[in-house]
Motif scaffolding. Sequence first.
Motif, PDB file in Angstrom:
ATOM      1  N   THR A   4      64.476  72.621  70.523  1.00  0.00           N
ATOM      2  CA  THR A   4      63.413  72.000  70.454  1.00  0.00           C
ATOM      3  C   THR A   4      64.055  70.469  69.862  1.00  0.00           C
TER       4      THR A   4
ATOM      5  N   LEU B 259      56.790  67.073  72.109  1.00  0.00           N
ATOM      6  CA  LEU B 259      56.186  68.083  71.398  1.00  0.00           C
ATOM      7  C   LEU B 259      54.732  67.843  70.733  1.00  0.00           C
TER       8      LEU B 259
ATOM      9  N   ARG C 231      54.798  76.109  76.721  1.00  0.00           N
ATOM     10  CA  ARG C 231      55.669  74.873  77.263  1.00  0.00           C
ATOM     11  C   ARG C 231      55.165  74.510  78.774  1.00  0.00           C
TER      12      ARG C 231
END
Length: 265
Positions: A48, A115, A263
Amino acid sequence: MPDCSTSALPDKRQVAASFSRAASTYDAVAELQRAVGGRLLELLPAQTAPQRWVDLGSGTGYFTRALAARYPQAHGLSVDIAEGMLRHAREQGGALHFIGGDAERLPLRDGMSDLLFSSLAVQWCADLPAVLGEARRVLRPGGIAAFSSLCIGTLGELRQSWEAVDGFVHVNRFRAFEQYQQHCQGSGLEVLALRTEDRVLHFPDLRSLTHELKALGAHNLNPGRPDGLTGRERVRALIAAYERFRQPEGLPATYRVVYAVLRKT
């Protein structure tokens, strides 16, 4: 479609007002919140590397600052429904913008984030599918939605002790873990991780526990709660009932925590 338990969940205006009032006391008693959010950070995929992240339900901004330190090259947004919390967080910094907003209807444009991080906020949202739908909307392809929440089993000792005293709702209600499974699997997001973990805090006495819940803004916000002051006899009965759970470390308070990492494909 809203959860079948929607009517049993707190009104979001009461949630916002309660947490706004708790802004100045929250961090001093937020041991559990820091531990749970830290665990959620550990569960983020190693690869990430967001260009832009959102701390949803950011509270006093503890994890806003943690995300800023973890991703120093990224732009961060702090979003919370409680204006008092946002004011407190803004003074500490960590995000590019601090925005008042509802997780069920985010004031963010489509595909603007890599995110979406939310620790111990989703349990206050009546419409979890709407929250997940908003997460999917604002994420870019490949973006990660990570949240921690609470499910049935949380504060079970306190609930059982009150049940021995009267029939009122004294402890916040939470969804079953099976509902989290159902809604995550139906969200259109890929489920990378979804689990529960129990965290147990210990208190020397009942007053210490109830004081902490009030300082966090997480005291009883449910429909059906009793109005007015609790009588002394009921308090004595509650203390006696809770003492049955006492352990060598003190009176236990169990929090059943849900961790989810999703995701957008």
